[in-house]
Design a protein around this motif. Structure first.
Motif, PDB file in Angstrom:
ATOM      1  N   ARG A  15     -14.564  -4.970  -4.935  1.00 43.89           N
ATOM      2  CA  ARG A  15     -15.753  -5.211  -5.757  1.00 43.89           C
ATOM      3  C   ARG A  15     -15.556  -6.353  -6.752  1.00 43.89           C
ATOM      4  NH1 ARG A  15     -18.961  -0.714  -9.488  1.00 43.89           N
ATOM      5  NH2 ARG A  15     -20.560  -2.141 -10.270  1.00 43.89           N
ATOM      6  N   TYR A  16     -14.340  -6.469  -7.297  1.00 44.31           N
ATOM      7  CA  TYR A  16     -14.162  -7.392  -8.420  1.00 44.31           C
ATOM      8  C   TYR A  16     -13.340  -8.634  -8.080  1.00 44.31           C
ATOM      9  CZ  TYR A  16     -16.251  -3.772 -11.247  1.00 44.31           C
ATOM     10  OH  TYR A  16     -17.127  -2.863 -11.768  1.00 44.31           O
ATOM     11  N   ILE A  17     -12.836  -8.732  -6.860  1.00 42.85           N
ATOM     12  CA  ILE A  17     -12.197  -9.979  -6.429  1.00 42.85           C
ATOM     13  C   ILE A  17     -13.166 -10.665  -5.476  1.00 42.85           C
ATOM     14  CG2 ILE A  17     -10.284 -11.032  -5.181  1.00 42.85           C
ATOM     15  CD1 ILE A  17      -8.512  -8.756  -6.068  1.00 42.85           C
ATOM     16  N   GLN A  18     -13.678 -11.802  -5.919  1.00 40.91           N
ATOM     17  CA  GLN A  18     -14.665 -12.516  -5.126  1.00 40.91           C
ATOM     18  C   GLN A  18     -14.179 -13.938  -4.817  1.00 40.91           C
ATOM     19  OE1 GLN A  18     -17.321 -11.161  -3.770  1.00 40.91           O
ATOM     20  NE2 GLN A  18     -16.857  -9.188  -4.758  1.00 40.91           N
ATOM     21  N   PRO A  19     -14.323 -14.357  -3.529  1.00 43.68           N
ATOM     22  CA  PRO A  19     -14.748 -13.560  -2.377  1.00 43.68           C
ATOM     23  C   PRO A  19     -13.667 -12.537  -2.016  1.00 43.68           C
ATOM     24  CG  PRO A  19     -14.005 -15.707  -1.653  1.00 43.68           C
ATOM     25  CD  PRO A  19     -13.996 -15.752  -3.148  1.00 43.68           C
ATOM     26  N   PRO A  20     -14.044 -11.469  -1.326  1.00 46.01           N
ATOM     27  CA  PRO A  20     -13.085 -10.390  -1.045  1.00 46.01           C
ATOM     28  C   PRO A  20     -12.102 -10.739   0.068  1.00 46.01           C
ATOM     29  CG  PRO A  20     -15.191  -9.876  -0.072  1.00 46.01           C
ATOM     30  CD  PRO A  20     -15.400 -11.150  -0.845  1.00 46.01           C
ATOM     31  N   VAL A  21     -11.573 -11.921   0.043  1.00 39.67           N
ATOM     32  CA  VAL A  21     -10.518 -12.346   0.969  1.00 39.67           C
ATOM     33  C   VAL A  21      -9.354 -12.773   0.090  1.00 39.67           C
ATOM     34  CG1 VAL A  21      -9.861 -13.957   2.775  1.00 39.67           C
ATOM     35  CG2 VAL A  21     -12.213 -13.095   2.672  1.00 39.67           C
ATOM     36  N   HIS A  22      -8.392 -11.884  -0.069  1.00 39.25           N
ATOM     37  CA  HIS A  22      -7.340 -12.137  -1.049  1.00 39.25           C
ATOM     38  C   HIS A  22      -6.093 -11.352  -0.669  1.00 39.25           C
ATOM     39  CE1 HIS A  22      -5.356 -12.303  -5.010  1.00 39.25           C
ATOM     40  NE2 HIS A  22      -6.114 -13.371  -5.226  1.00 39.25           N
ATOM     41  N   GLN A  23      -4.948 -11.912  -1.026  1.00 36.96           N
ATOM     42  CA  GLN A  23      -3.662 -11.274  -0.733  1.00 36.96           C
ATOM     43  C   GLN A  23      -3.600  -9.861  -1.302  1.00 36.96           C
ATOM     44  OE1 GLN A  23      -0.473 -12.818   0.650  1.00 36.96           O
ATOM     45  NE2 GLN A  23      -0.233 -10.619   0.823  1.00 36.96           N
ATOM     46  N   THR A  24      -4.158  -9.674  -2.518  1.00 34.23           N
ATOM     47  CA  THR A  24      -4.108  -8.351  -3.162  1.00 34.23           C
ATOM     48  C   THR A  24      -4.841  -7.305  -2.330  1.00 34.23           C
ATOM     49  OG1 THR A  24      -4.044  -9.424  -5.331  1.00 34.23           O
ATOM     50  CG2 THR A  24      -4.670  -7.097  -5.275  1.00 34.23           C
ATOM     51  N   ILE A  25      -6.014  -7.666  -1.834  1.00 37.97           N
ATOM     52  CA  ILE A  25      -6.785  -6.723  -1.008  1.00 37.97           C
ATOM     53  C   ILE A  25      -6.034  -6.420   0.286  1.00 37.97           C
ATOM     54  CG2 ILE A  25      -8.967  -6.373   0.207  1.00 37.97           C
ATOM     55  CD1 ILE A  25     -10.279  -8.221  -1.840  1.00 37.97           C
ATOM     56  N   SER A  26      -5.495  -7.456   0.911  1.00 39.39           N
ATOM     57  CA  SER A  26      -4.741  -7.271   2.156  1.00 39.39           C
ATOM     58  C   SER A  26      -3.549  -6.352   1.943  1.00 39.39           C
ATOM     59  CB  SER A  26      -4.285  -8.636   2.683  1.00 39.39           C
ATOM     60  OG  SER A  26      -3.531  -8.484   3.862  1.00 39.39           O
ATOM     61  N   ASN A  27      -2.833  -6.557   0.840  1.00 41.85           N
ATOM     62  CA  ASN A  27      -1.674  -5.701   0.550  1.00 41.85           C
ATOM     63  C   ASN A  27      -2.092  -4.246   0.347  1.00 41.85           C
ATOM     64  OD1 ASN A  27      -0.049  -7.942   0.671  1.00 41.85           O
ATOM     65  ND2 ASN A  27       0.106  -8.212  -1.542  1.00 41.85           N
ATOM     66  N   ALA A  28      -3.250  -4.051  -0.310  1.00 38.83           N
ATOM     67  CA  ALA A  28      -3.726  -2.684  -0.537  1.00 38.83           C
ATOM     68  C   ALA A  28      -4.025  -1.983   0.793  1.00 38.83           C
ATOM     69  CB  ALA A  28      -4.974  -2.716  -1.415  1.00 38.83           C
ATOM     70  N   TYR A  29      -4.704  -2.689   1.685  1.00 36.46           N
ATOM     71  CA  TYR A  29      -4.977  -2.104   3.007  1.00 36.46           C
ATOM     72  C   TYR A  29      -3.680  -1.855   3.784  1.00 36.46           C
ATOM     73  CZ  TYR A  29     -10.086  -2.520   2.898  1.00 36.46           C
ATOM     74  OH  TYR A  29     -11.421  -2.359   2.613  1.00 36.46           O
ATOM     75  N   SER A  30      -2.704  -2.745   3.626  1.00 38.62           N
ATOM     76  CA  SER A  30      -1.423  -2.560   4.308  1.00 38.62           C
ATOM     77  C   SER A  30      -0.744  -1.285   3.847  1.00 38.62           C
ATOM     78  CB  SER A  30      -0.507  -3.759   4.048  1.00 38.62           C
ATOM     79  OG  SER A  30      -1.042  -4.941   4.598  1.00 38.62           O
ATOM     80  N   THR A  31      -0.806  -1.035   2.542  1.00 38.61           N
ATOM     81  CA  THR A  31      -0.189   0.183   2.004  1.00 38.61           C
ATOM     82  C   THR A  31      -0.905   1.431   2.517  1.00 38.61           C
ATOM     83  OG1 THR A  31       0.398  -1.057   0.002  1.00 38.61           O
ATOM     84  CG2 THR A  31       0.518   1.347  -0.111  1.00 38.61           C
ATOM     85  N   ILE A  32      -2.226   1.383   2.553  1.00 37.17           N
ATOM     86  CA  ILE A  32      -2.989   2.521   3.094  1.00 37.17           C
ATOM     87  C   ILE A  32      -2.619   2.745   4.561  1.00 37.17           C
ATOM     88  CG2 ILE A  32      -5.312   3.313   3.684  1.00 37.17           C
ATOM     89  CD1 ILE A  32      -6.312   1.929   1.153  1.00 37.17           C
ATOM     90  N   THR A  33      -2.405   1.654   5.273  1.00 39.15           N
ATOM     91  CA  THR A  33      -1.969   1.754   6.666  1.00 39.15           C
ATOM     92  C   THR A  33      -0.661   2.534   6.763  1.00 39.15           C
ATOM     93  OG1 THR A  33      -3.018  -0.352   7.209  1.00 39.15           O
ATOM     94  CG2 THR A  33      -1.281   0.421   8.686  1.00 39.15           C
ATOM     95  N   LYS A  34       0.293   2.212   5.895  1.00 39.02           N
ATOM     96  CA  LYS A  34       1.590   2.895   5.923  1.00 39.02           C
ATOM     97  C   LYS A  34       1.439   4.375   5.617  1.00 39.02           C
ATOM     98  CE  LYS A  34       4.023  -1.276   4.386  1.00 39.02           C
ATOM     99  NZ  LYS A  34       4.755  -1.900   3.253  1.00 39.02           N
ATOM    100  N   ILE A  35       0.528   4.713   4.699  1.00 36.61           N
ATOM    101  CA  ILE A  35       0.306   6.124   4.375  1.00 36.61           C
ATOM    102  C   ILE A  35      -0.218   6.866   5.601  1.00 36.61           C
ATOM    103  CG2 ILE A  35      -1.040   7.733   2.974  1.00 36.61           C
ATOM    104  CD1 ILE A  35      -1.036   5.610   0.749  1.00 36.61           C
ATOM    105  N   HIS A  36      -1.191   6.278   6.278  1.00 34.69           N
ATOM    106  CA  HIS A  36      -1.736   6.930   7.481  1.00 34.69           C
ATOM    107  C   HIS A  36      -0.678   7.056   8.573  1.00 34.69           C
ATOM    108  CE1 HIS A  36      -5.825   7.443   6.210  1.00 34.69           C
ATOM    109  NE2 HIS A  36      -5.996   6.145   5.937  1.00 34.69           N
ATOM    110  N   VAL A  37       0.212   6.092   8.637  1.00 35.14           N
ATOM    111  CA  VAL A  37       1.302   6.188   9.605  1.00 35.14           C
ATOM    112  C   VAL A  37       2.181   7.381   9.288  1.00 35.14           C
ATOM    113  CG1 VAL A  37       3.453   5.082  10.335  1.00 35.14           C
ATOM    114  CG2 VAL A  37       1.348   3.753  10.242  1.00 35.14           C
ATOM    115  N   ARG A  38       2.533   7.514   8.002  1.00 36.10           N
ATOM    116  CA  ARG A  38       3.388   8.632   7.621  1.00 36.10           C
ATOM    117  C   ARG A  38       2.676   9.970   7.790  1.00 36.10           C
ATOM    118  NH1 ARG A  38       6.218   6.987   2.002  1.00 36.10           N
ATOM    119  NH2 ARG A  38       6.838   9.183   2.117  1.00 36.10           N
ATOM    120  N   LYS A  39       1.350   9.947   7.728  1.00 39.41           N
ATOM    121  CA  LYS A  39       0.568  11.173   7.964  1.00 39.41           C
ATOM    122  C   LYS A  39       0.264  11.354   9.444  1.00 39.41           C
ATOM    123  CE  LYS A  39      -2.976  11.889   5.184  1.00 39.41           C
ATOM    124  NZ  LYS A  39      -2.737  13.238   4.655  1.00 39.41           N
TER     125      LYS A  39
END
Length: 1301
Positions: free
Chosen positions: A808-832
């Motif tokens: 919502r607050y990083i515009q445009p929403p194409v940014h390393q921070t957003i990508s890293n956040a999704y990557s971390t969520i990916t790892k959580i789902h993997v562990r689950k």
């Protein structure tokens, strides 16, 4: 004409002083008048008078000072003083030269005529001759010749006088010439340099406000009191001047308006006082003489109307000035836009002079400056109108047809002359009758003065008084209440009570809106104050909307250069600066400065505040030149601002020291403290916030978060006491607090603080995104902490919150921070094990990464591999659990990633193809199975287990082969699984090997047992490790006749595993467990490798130590002989040779007499706790020795005790147990070992060990109990006299496995 030449000649000296600057500054702007004219522009800052005092300074242009040590009260001296006062009214006498010089230096406006004795003159004149206020010096003495030499060296000395009458005559003449030469002139160059432009603007501003003030005074109604006030002032000024007192008395009786010019041209007090007051812009004197000035102006205006119609061809003015008919015609054309002028010959006291009198404020441009043949300088002047006509016209118009003290006070407030304004409002209050309606408005103005002085108490006091008057005089619907509410809103805003301020301002807006357009400008003021409130509260959309709304109204009704517009631009700049719009803020503050420098005094607080703000903005831009320019403006005028608004002498002095650079650090601190004391709560808050920001940023940069938090909490406590909760400043404090906690990783506190900040601000505030992004970072780190604790659900919630904030607050929403956040969520789902969700988030991570950052080294590829391997490992689990469909789908997903990112030859790709083929085989889909087996072979590296099916691909692949390959792969990949799942894989591996019992499968099974054993060995689970090693030995019994070459590698692996585990047991001093394992390992090695191989020699070395510890000396000697015959290195040879020699000689024992420890056991067993020969000491000291042996817990087992002690000491001495208790043995050596006066006693104190885990205790099945023995060696000696020395005790701790007896 003759008279004109004479006067020009007298002016020559004065003009010569300025001719060089005049010649360099063409064209110029000049404001000019003569002694008989009314002057305009002041050259010096107006003096500040204490409130409520009468004027007592010199009201004339000249001061006469008499310095003589012999001045006394004699008749002659008094007579001399009277004569001097008849020439120059203002006389000062001194008999102290230092005080005299100080006084002269303090004179600002007057010209000084100094009469000095010869003795003092020689000392004083050199110090004062270059002072601009000194006009001339007279040496008055008794011996002229004595002082002639030194006096002739100083041009300022007029002459030496010994005769009083000659002195009086010369003084009279010099005064007359000086009076004629007084020319109120301000030369201004329109050069492009900033300082000159600033000077020009300052003079223009003074001219502007001078005209407004004069215009206001001219519109005052006539009154007898005005005349009496003027005469009262005159009598006070000339109280001891009989001549002038007589003239004052005559004026009082005979003056009338129609003879104002006659009185003005008369040689008396009037023209002297009026000219000086107008020249110096002394509003107090002008006000006192308004009665006469108004009459003079009106009479001149009447004459001007007549005169302008009959202008002669050429007009000569008194000062040697002349104007052509064309120039006078221009004046004629601008009759309604210029000052009145007329020939006053008919009414002048000097009719022979044929004078033209030009009114105050007339302005000319210098056209030409040249010297004629007679040496007379001719200055050609052309009428000019350089003032801001639009602004001046507006200001005059806004005065109305009639003015009064309230008008004058309001003008002085606008000018920034608060002390004078307050004095005139108090004078108005004295004149108004009780409960007069105008008193309410006056109280509002007094309250405004309090506001501008940052005196909240004064502002409140007068505001409350105004409210009482309004309530008695007007209905609640009257517009005056709008002014009251506006004033109250401003007060409450400065108190930081934004809630109450907004309510009152909204009431004011409602009141003014009902009375538009008459009160539109007041409505604009309300909108602007509402905008200021929104600025403080961080409401971006509101603050900009309200400020611009107010500005639009002002631009509609006011001239573009009106100071109110300039002030509004400064408010707009502050709002933009608060919003982070620094470029827009700089533009707005620059506009504000451009307007204010043209419309306000340089000493006005608003102008100086704008200068200060611009200096800070340019400091941030690293523009030192512009920063210093604005700071110079600030320091040059700071003292004047204090004088006009506060009258604080100490502050004025400190400000002056700031200007000249003499201020000390202590001065700076005092100045800051005094300003804080005078500041409003809001102003103090801003000052504190500025200081706090600098200090906190410095601490945060140093990573000193504890100190930063201490400062933040202290500041927060201070602010919460003076300002309401809903302000931007408090939000910023909460933000910095959250940031400090965040850096400390105190995420609970950080979350609480940032939420406190966010609650204060509106969502449209520009910095709101900064606050939200910190919140996102806090959630991110919270999620990371939860992941470390394996709280995956909580981690997923936190990271999901973080990524939603980032999107919502990083515009445009194409940014390393957003990508890293999704990557971390990916790892959580993997562990689950939520692999579909993992793939979805991985896709989002890739799409939110800027394309320029995506390369083969980016971490995102590691995440993709992690997902693929996780799916791959999970598919293996599905496979061994017989969930073939799920396993097949998983392997296919993993394969798609592997083939994209790995080379064509890959162990993992080959394994994945094999697993898929294996599953298709189970599903009876032989075609697809064969395809994947082919792909597996094509991608397999040479040593991959899949190579075993290469020969069988042409025919039907045997299930036995597939199972063996599967077992191999499960064993290989078991290393990548979590420990709790490894045993499950091992079980399946054993299952596949046992399914097809062959010689090879037995070898394979034994290998699996070995590897499982090594896993448990590393996990320090000795019982399970030992169990699997024994199982390997049982499955694959080593027999040279049955070992095939293909099996050699597996037997060697078994031997290596046995050796490693034996070595592990030996390191734990568990010699009994180590010995058989070394023997089994040695047996296999002897069959498969040469007898001289280092592995075999090392085993012999280890066995020698074990045999020696068990006192099996012959076996130890045989092992050492093999080691000495084929040592691995020289060190092993030397050590083993020494041990072998000791064993063969039988001298490897502990000599109890000297308490020496034998190094034999240390050398053989490698125990680190024993002492070397060099370290052996006869002194007893506490020591802990750990050994693990079997002890046969008999109650009187002397043999066992001896054996234990031999194991520890390497001694052959036998011991006897002399006493036994359930948990303690006491033993002594046999007789003959010690001397008669020596005693050695050994105590064994038994304690059961509790350090082993419950699992290990269960696995032991009660066969063995573990104990720790504390062994005390007690040794005493007695001398010849039979006195016993203190016992020396040496402690040894021993771990024993005690078998039941």
């Amino acid at each position: 004409m003759e008279n004109l030449v004479k006067q020009v000649d007298l002016l020559d000296a004065e003009i010569n002083r300025t001719k060089e600057s005049l010649a360099q500054c063409i064209p110029h702007t000049i404001s000019i008048c003569r002694a008989q004219s009314i002057s305009s522009l002041p050259r010096q800052r107006p003096t500040v008078e204490p409130v409520g005092t009468e004027l007592n300074e010199n009201l004339e242009e000249f001061t006469v000072i008499w310095l003589d040590a012999r001045i006394d009260t004699s008749v002659d001296c008094i007579d001399t003083k009277k004569h001097l006062q008849s020439i120059i009214n203002y006389l000062k006498t001194f008999n102290d030269s230092a005080k005299c010089i100080d006084y002269i230096k303090a004179v600002k406006e007057e010209k000084v005529f100094l009469i000095v004795s010869g003795t003092y003159g020689e000392k004083v004149v050199p110090d004062i001759e270059n002072l601009p206020q000194i006009r001339v010096v007279y040496v008055f003495c008794q011996n002229a010749e004595k002082h002639q030499k030194w006096a002739s060296k100083h041009r300022i000395v007029q002459d030496i006088f010994t005769n009083k009458k000659k002195l009086y005559k010369q003084l009279t003449e010099d005064v007359r010439l000086s009076d004629a030469s007084l020319l109120s002139i301000a030369i201004l160059s329109p050069d492009s340099k900033e300082n000159q432009v600033t000077d020009l603007n300052q003079q223009s501003v003074k001219y502007l406000w001078s005209q407004v003030l004069i215009e206001a005074l001219l519109r005052f109604p006539n009154s007898k009191k005005a005349k009496s006030d003027m005469l009262k002032e005159c009598r006070q000024q000339y109280y001891d001047n009989k001549r002038e007192i007589d003239i004052i008395q005559e004026f009082d009786k005979e003056y009338y308006a129609e003879n104002a010019i006659a009185w003005y041209t008369r040689e008396c007090f009037l023209y002297k006082i009026v000219n000086k007051a107008l020249r110096t812009d002394n509003i107090d004197v002008i006000f006192k003489f308004r009665f006469f000035i108004k009459d003079l102006y009106e009479e001149l205006s009447k004459m001007h109307t007549i005169y302008i119609k009959s202008v002669p061809p050429t007009v000569y003015v008194y000062r040697g000035q002349y104007m052509t008919m064309k120039e006078l015609t221009k004046l004629k054309e601008n009759t309604h836009a210029t000052k009145p002028f007329a020939n006053i010959k008919s009414k002048s006291c000097h009719k022979e002079e044929n004078e033209v009198l030009i009114a105050m404020g007339s302005t000319f441009s210098i056209e030409k400056v040249e010297q004629d043949k007679q040496g007379i300088w001719n200055v050609n002047l052309v009428w000019s109108n350089k003032e801001d006509v639009e602004l001046l016209t507006y200001m005059k118009k806004s005065l109305g047809p009639s003015t009064n003290l309230e008008t004058l006070g309001s003008i002085l407030i606008d000018m920034g002359e608060l002390l004078k304004a307050e004095r005139y409002f108090k004078l108005l209050l004295e004149q108004l009758p009780e409960n007069h309606p105008s008193i309410g408005n006056t109280y509002i103005q007094m309250s405004t003065i309090g506001l501008n002085q940052s005196n909240i108490e004064k502002a409140l006091e007068y505001s409350e008084k105004a409210e009482k008057i309004f309530q008695m005089s007007y209905p609640m619907s009257h517009p005056c209440y709008g002014s009251l509410y506006l004033n109250m809103g401003r007060i409450q805003l400065l108190q930081c009570d934004v809630i109450s301020a907004r309510l009152n301002l909204e009431k004011a807006a409602e009141m003014f809106s009902k009375n538009t357009p008459s009160y539109d400008l007041q409505l604009a003021a309300v909108y602007i104050q509402l905008g200021n409130i929104s600025t403080i509260c961080g409401e971006q959309s509101k603050m900009l909307t309200e400020l611009k709304r107010g500005l639009e109204i002002q631009l509609k009704y006011l001239p573009n250069t009106h100071p109110d517009i300039g002030i509004t631009y400064s408010y707009l700049g502050a709002a933009q600066l608060t919003s982070g719009l620094s470029r827009d803020a700089l533009d707005s503050f620059t506009k504000s400065w451009e307007i204010l420098r043209k419309s306000l005094s340089p000493c006005h607080p608003k102008y100086l505040l704008t200068c200060f703000t611009l200096s800070q903005l340019y400091d941030a831009k690293k523009d030192a030149d512009k920063k210093n320019f604005y700071l110079d403006e600030l320091f040059d005028n700071l003292s004047g601002m204090i004088a006009q608004n506060f009258g604080d002498i100490e502050l004025m002095s400190l400000a002056a020291s700031m200007k000249d650079g003499s201020a000390t650090n202590q001065d700076m601190k005092i100045l800051e403290t005094r300003f804080k004391e005078m500041a409003t709560p809001l102003e103090r808050a801003v000052l504190e916030f500025r200081r706090f920001t600098e200090e906190s940023e410095a601490l945060l940069k140093k990573n000193d978060y504890d100190s930063a938090l201490e400062l933040i909490n202290k500041t927060l406590l201070y602010w919460q006491q003076i300002i309401p909760s809903g302000t931007l400043f408090l939000a910023e404090l909460h933000y910095k607090k959250a940031y400090a906690y965040f850096k400390k990783q105190d995420l609970v506190s950080a979350l609480s603080s940032i939420n406190g900040a966010i609650e204060i601000l509106s969502s449209d505030f520009p910095r709101f995104s900064k606050y939200q992004l910190l919140l996102g970072d806090i959630y991110r780190d919270e999620g990371n902490q939860k992941m470390k604790l394996n709280e995956l659900d909580a981690a997923l919630v936190a990271h999901t919150k973080a990524v939603n904030i980032y999107i919502r607050y990083i515009q445009p929403p194409v940014h390393q921070t957003i990508s890293n956040a999704y990557s971390t969520i990916t790892k959580i789902h993997v562990r689950k094990h939520q692999f579909d969700l993992a793939k979805d988030n991985l896709f989002k991570a890739r799409n939110s990464l800027p394309p320029n950052l995506l390369n083969s080294k980016h971490n995102l590829y590691n995440v993709e591999r992690t997902v693929a391997y996780s799916i791959f490992r999970n598919s293996i689990k599905e496979l061994i659990n017989a969930f073939d469909s799920d396993a097949l789908e998983g392997f296919q997903k993993a394969l798609s990633t592997f083939t994209q990112e790995m080379s064509s030859l890959s162990f993992d790709i080959a394994s994945t193809h094999f697993f898929i083929g294996y599953l298709y085989t189970n599903m009876a889909n032989t075609s697809l199975a064969a395809n994947h087996f082919h792909f597996a072979l094509e991608s397999a590296i040479p040593k991959h287990p899949i190579r075993k099916i290469a020969k069988e691909l042409s025919s039907e692949i045997r299930q036995q082969t597939l199972n063996f390959i599967l077992a191999d792969l499960l064993l290989i990949y078991s290393k990548t699984f979590e420990p709790e799942y490894v045993s499950r894989l091992h079980e399946r591996t054993i299952f596949y090997c046992q399914k097809y019992p062959t010689a090879l499968s037995h070898v394979k099974l034994a290998t699996i047992y070995l590897r499982i054993g090594s896993v448990y060995q590393k996990a320090k689970n000795d019982n399970l490790a030992k169990s699997y090693l024994n199982g390997a030995s049982a499955v694959m019994a080593p027999d040279s006749k049955s070992i095939d070459k293909s099996e050699k590698i597996y037997f060697l692996e078994l031997a290596e595993a046995q050796f490693k585990y034996a070595d592990y047991c030996m390191a734990q001093s568990n010699f009994e467990a180590a010995c058989p394992l070394f023997q089994k390992s040695l047996h296999i090695y002897k069959m498969l490798i040469p007898a001289t191989d280092p592995k075999i020699i090392i085993i012999y070395r280890k066995l020698a130590g074990i045999y020696a510890s068990r006192l099996e000396i012959p076996l130890a000697i045989r092992c050492l002989e093999k080691v000495v015959a084929n040592p691995v290195n020289e060190e092993m040879y030397e050590e083993s040779s020494r041990c072998l020699q000791l064993l063969k000689s039988g001298s490897a024992s502990l000599k109890f007499r000297d308490m020496e420890a034998s190094p034999l056991l240390s050398m053989l067993t490698g125990r680190k706790d024993a002492l070397s020969e060099e370290e052996t000491s006869s002194e007893l000291s506490p020591e802990t020795t750990n050994a693990k042996i079997f002890f046969q817990g008999s109650t009187a087992d002397a043999e066992t005790v001896t054996k234990v002690l031999k194991n520890i000491t390497g001694s052959t001495v036998n011991f006897s147990i002399v006493s036994y208790e359930p948990n303690k043995y006491t033993a002594r050596p046999h007789k003959g070992v010690l001397a008669s006066h020596e005693i050695l006693e050994v105590n064994f104190v038994r304690n059961k060990l509790h350090g082993d885990s419950e699992d290990e205790q269960e696995e032991s099945n009660g066969e063995e109990e573990k104990y720790q023995f504390k062994i005390e060696w007690i040794f005493q000696k007695s001398d010849s006299k039979h006195s016993t020395a203190p016992a020396r005790i040496k402690h040894t701790k021993l771990k024993c496995e005690l078998k039941p007896s």
